[in-house]
Design an enzyme around this catalytic site. Structure first.
Site, mmCIF file in Angstrom:
data_model
loop_
_atom_site.group_PDB
_atom_site.id
_atom_site.type_symbol
_atom_site.label_atom_id
_atom_site.label_comp_id
_atom_site.label_asym_id
_atom_site.label_seq_id
_atom_site.Cartn_x
_atom_site.Cartn_y
_atom_site.Cartn_z
ATOM 1 N N ASP A 106 0.803 -1.226 0.000
ATOM 2 C CA ASP A 106 0.000 0.000 0.000
ATOM 3 C C ASP A 106 0.836 1.277 0.000
ATOM 4 O O ASP A 106 0.371 2.336 0.422
ATOM 5 C CB ASP A 106 -0.973 0.029 1.197
ATOM 6 C CG ASP A 106 -1.891 -1.169 1.227
ATOM 7 O OD1 ASP A 106 -2.582 -1.405 0.228
ATOM 8 O OD2 ASP A 106 -1.911 -1.885 2.248
ATOM 9 N N HIS A 134 -3.865 -1.943 -6.238
ATOM 10 C CA HIS A 134 -3.052 -0.784 -6.595
ATOM 11 C C HIS A 134 -3.967 0.343 -7.061
ATOM 12 O O HIS A 134 -4.499 0.309 -8.172
ATOM 13 C CB HIS A 134 -2.049 -1.165 -7.680
ATOM 14 C CG HIS A 134 -1.081 -2.227 -7.248
ATOM 15 N ND1 HIS A 134 -0.149 -2.782 -8.103
ATOM 16 C CD2 HIS A 134 -0.882 -2.829 -6.050
ATOM 17 C CE1 HIS A 134 0.565 -3.682 -7.443
ATOM 18 N NE2 HIS A 134 0.124 -3.724 -6.194
#
Length: 417
Positions: free
Chosen positions: A15, A48
């Site tokens: 992340d 993503h």
């Protein structure tokens, strides 16, 4: 930097902003003439987030250069989940991407993740109760572990329905005792085979020569999934992924085209982690908004903590070094501290010692050490760039002060190159 292929690597627990970084590298603004995004690990668990041109998408299996029309090559090191892939294709089409599946190339040697794997994954994690290792619940671990000891289905098997049917039948029998007592189920085998036959007709299944052809057309961006600190052999066992996150696979692929690459490590200005596992600088008082990362049934809570150069240096070392850093989330206030050491029962330390590759006993020992570590925090300068470059021993070549593509700012290093 920009004369070579580029490996994009998350230096944390995931992340950090890999997707947005890949999106920028593939965009017209960067001008890097990218011919393909190559996924070199992971599968449908990738998340993503990319915001560009008024569009937002959470890329899972498609490469994060898709908004710019850059094709994706799912290499033999990826785990392919066709049902989720079809869903993602529909989402991208709704966002204006024309015929998303035409942008996709899939190595036939890639392992197939099926609803059987997913049901087994969730049943196993449910059975662990409060002792969960941490999982996305997408069948990644089961796909990798089953293939170690069995004749596992691959993408190319979708072209051979009889072979695929036999493999799925054997898998169902293997997992029957685990899945049967649970609440998790999956489609009939014949129905799965029919779906996979349609999938094979809709995508381009390729062999190893596709990588060479893509490299001949232009630059390749190798997009990693998750973060190095979750690597199956270098992460903090057992709270890891069943995937080689450090760039070993990408560099192996590069040897096939006899070309080196620039390795770009990505980190936020603070640390984050999903679910269980050691997190020395975690600070529950940090309430930084996180619009695209939430608590998940299998992933667990999204956790936040102060910047940790000790963990980042460890990630860089076990990755064989990096060439540059993309620093994201410079717009986030209130994170002005970083760990310069840990107070532990073994004394004060400022470095984690890497062990031998695949030495899980060493990784378990690191887990025990980090679980007891009390971070020694120091204030970070108002402008953290030069300070972090000194801490990590690599130049910061790209920064981001917001989530959008237009918030990516190349530094003088990239501009000079």
């Amino acid at each position: 930097m920009i004369s070579s292929h580029i490996i994009v690597l998350d230096l944390g627990f995931g992340d950090a902003g890999k997707g947005a970084t890949v999106d920028w590298l593939c965009s017209p603004e960067a001008g890097l003439d990218v011919s393909a995004v190559v996924r070199f690990n992971g599968g449908a668990q990738a998340a993503h987030n990319v915001i560009a041109d008024g569009r937002h998408h959470t890329f899972a299996q498609f490469g994060s250069g898709t908004f710019s029309g850059v094709p994706t090559l799912l290499s033999r090191h990826t785990l392919v989940e066709p049902i989720a892939l079809a869903s993602e294709s529909r989402q991208l089409a709704a966002l204006g991407v024309r015929d998303p599946l035409s942008l996709l190339r899939i190595d036939g040697r890639a392992l197939l993740t099926t609803p059987i794997h997913i049901a087994a994954n969730r049943a196993r994690e449910d059975a662990r109760g409060s002792s969960r290792h941490g999982s996305c619940g997408r069948g990644i671990g089961e796909t990798a572990s089953y293939a170690l000891e069995h004749d596992a289905p691959t993408v190319s098997d979708c072209l051979r329905p009889d072979v695929l049917y036999a493999k799925l039948q054997a898998m169902a029998a293997h997992y029957g005792p685990l899945i049967a007592p649970s609440t998790h189920r999956y489609e009939a085998i014949r129905d799965l085979v029919d779906m996979y036959r349609e999938f094979a007709a809709a995508v381009r299944i390729v062999d190893g020569t596709e990588l060479v052809r893509s490299a001949q057309r232009g630059r390749l961006i190798f997009e990693g999934a998750q973060g190095v600190l979750l690597d199956e052999w270098r992460g903090f066992h057992p709270h890891t992924t069943w995937s080689t996150v450090e760039p070993r696979n990408a560099r192996a692929l590069l040897t096939e085209i006899d070309t080196p690459a620039y390795t770009l490590g990505v980190t936020r200005t603070y640390m984050t982690r999903h679910g269980a596992g050691p997190f020395p600088t975690e600070d529950p008082a940090m309430t930084i908004p996180e619009p695209h990362n939430t608590t998940g049934r299998y992933q667990g809570h999204f956790r936040r903590g102060h910047l940790d150069p000790i963990l980042l240096r460890y990630a860089i070392e076990v990755s064989g070094g990096i060439d540059g850093i993309a620093l994201t989330h410079l717009d986030v206030p209130g994170t002005g501290y970083a760990a310069t050491g840990y107070a532990t029962p073994r004394g004060v330390i400022d470095r984690l010692e890497p062990g031998r590759w695949q030495d899980l006993d060493h990784q378990q020992d690191l887990t025990a050490l980090l679980t007891t570590a009390d971070p020694i925090l120091t204030a970070v300068p108002t402008d953290p760039v030069l300070w972090l470059e000194r801490q990590l021993g690599a130049p910061i070549v790209l920064t981001a002060d917001g989530p959008d593509r237009r918030n990516r700012i190349p530094t003088r290093v990239v501009a000079a190159a």
